[in-house]
Write a protein that holds these residues in place. Sequence first.
Motif, PDB file in Angstrom:
ATOM      1  N   THR A  21       0.791  -1.310   0.010  1.00  0.00           N
ATOM      2  CA  THR A  21      -0.122   0.202   0.030  1.00  0.00           C
ATOM      3  C   THR A  21       0.731   1.272  -0.040  1.00  0.00           C
ATOM      4  O   THR A  21       0.378   2.132  -0.796  1.00  0.00           O
ATOM      5  N   GLU A  37       2.260   2.777  -3.508  1.00  0.00           N
ATOM      6  CA  GLU A  37       1.571   3.426  -4.405  1.00  0.00           C
ATOM      7  C   GLU A  37       1.044   4.754  -3.844  1.00  0.00           C
ATOM      8  O   GLU A  37       0.644   5.836  -4.416  1.00  0.00           O
ATOM      9  N   MET A  38       0.644   4.681  -2.315  1.00  0.00           N
ATOM     10  CA  MET A  38       0.276   5.968  -1.542  1.00  0.00           C
ATOM     11  C   MET A  38       1.391   6.958  -1.636  1.00  0.00           C
ATOM     12  O   MET A  38       1.212   8.127  -1.863  1.00  0.00           O
ATOM     13  N   SER A  92      -8.833  -5.789  -6.691  1.00  0.00           N
ATOM     14  CA  SER A  92      -8.223  -5.472  -5.249  1.00  0.00           C
ATOM     15  C   SER A  92      -7.551  -6.834  -4.887  1.00  0.00           C
ATOM     16  O   SER A  92      -8.074  -7.889  -4.990  1.00  0.00           O
ATOM     17  N   TRP A  93      -6.938  -6.618  -3.613  1.00  0.00           N
ATOM     18  CA  TRP A  93      -6.333  -7.677  -2.795  1.00  0.00           C
ATOM     19  C   TRP A  93      -7.352  -8.647  -2.334  1.00  0.00           C
ATOM     20  O   TRP A  93      -7.386 -10.053  -2.378  1.00  0.00           O
ATOM     21  N   LYS A 134       2.368  -3.948  -6.243  1.00  0.00           N
ATOM     22  CA  LYS A 134       1.788  -5.179  -5.445  1.00  0.00           C
ATOM     23  C   LYS A 134       2.802  -6.227  -5.780  1.00  0.00           C
ATOM     24  O   LYS A 134       2.900  -7.162  -4.996  1.00  0.00           O
TER      25      LYS A 134
END
Length: 542
Positions: A102, A105-106, A252-253, A410
């Motif tokens: 996370t 990307e953030m 999504s995960w 990811k």
Amino acid sequence: MAPYFGMTGGWLTFWVGDGLNAGLIEHTECGLAGVCRLFDRYDPVWLRSRGFRLTLAPGGVVVTQDYLDTLNLDGPEHTSLLGTVTAIYDVGCFFGAVAAFTLGEMLGRKKTILLGTTVMSIGAILQTTAYGVPQMIVGRIVAGIGNGLNTATAPVWQAETSKAAWRGKLVVIEMICNIAGFSLSNWVTYGFSFVAGPVSWRLPWLIAHGNIDRAEQIIADLEATSIDDPWVITESKEIQWAAQFERENGMSWMELLKGKTGSGNTCTIRRLLLGAGTQAMQQLAGINVTSYYLPTVLTQSVGLGNSLARLLAACNSVSYLLFSLIGIPNVERWGRRKMMMYAAAGQCFCYLMITILIRYNELPGYSGSKQVASASIAFFFLYYVFFGIGWQGVPWLYPTEINSLSMRTKGAALGTATNWIFNFMVVEITPIGIQNLQWQFYIIWTVFNASFVPIVYFFYPETADRTLEDIDRFFREDAKVLVFRDRDAVSEKRPAKYIEHEQTEIRRNSSVVSANPEAMRKRLASMAKANEEAGWVHEEKV
């Protein structure tokens, strides 16, 4: 001052990937990949001198008497705890890589690496001040978290800013920084073995987030051209299209964990498994049996003295470093598949010979035990030659290439997490395995290496000489799971259909913008030459 110190083109590409090998960490905003790798290998253990510690290769430290006495780890009854203290660093790396799922990307690539470096420094301070096992374990976990963030992020950053022809070379150079740190630490531990007491051991991301203008400027800088170059426009449109496609079809995960495969045929789960698989295979090849414990192996399995074992481990690290240089010019020429398969076959042979020779060395009453023990050392050295050429760099490169744009961070983070958790397993079991199984312990790594050859041959598509968009297109076009019969999937050269598609798009964009016709002519001529080398000639002349 001009951005990136005024660098463009090849030098900027190199600086982003590996230009910080000299350690100029605070003087650039471009890249940290090389220095992250250098200090990754110089972190796992520690050296104390007048209250200060430097990090050292674990192999030389875990046989140092003062270290064992200080942490109360001496004796066979503490073998399991010694393995845990050494391996717990990898658990921290695992959680750091998971956090990169996370944070990558953030925060973006640069801020994530800066955060990882800060956390790593805190862990180093905790280890510096530790005189007991609990604080040492905490320090190693914290340092590992920082390193996990770095190792999950740096390869992605590098892959996204590199040309297809440079991508493999740069990652191999990055891994050589890793080996350089490993070699340096081995020689330092050998030198301090003579001292008694505690001193002896103490881009696409931008487009995906809507920053198209800035991304196009970076593409132009990397190519040493202007933003109205047709190639820059084509590349930008390709990435924009891929980003939009992944937004519409990505998952999504939580959806992945529920077993959903999504629409649009992006082969998300397959690509994640392929990338993580290379990292798992790297650790199951047995590299950290010797990287972490080579002096232990040489003393317990081969029967050498402590000082000679340290010296050979240090010499081996230099050999490892030198032979790894072979991968730089050949990672694109030979391709990822051949490098992994040939190296795995060589590693299998080495472990097979090590198993046989150590078996006879441990055989009671065998008259030639000294000779077979000496012969086994040559195969430990040879193992590092094969590993350094084939399996040192490719497993870190492959997850950044094989995963789609939306899953690249990811996928790289999952691959890195896989590497570290398997690293932990290997480092945890090795002291116990050597102590209890003796020569039979090496059969495990012989079998694993033998299995990697058919796995890569049947399941792994080639990524050399492809753009990241080429790889996306391959999986969108209903790519079969068994790739060995697909010529386009296994060729080291870029398939003709991808070249033709790119030429068509560049010509289309050049009809709209033609600010630099001479550069356009040279680029198309270069592509035509690439076509001829691939055995395919376009009917249209440049």
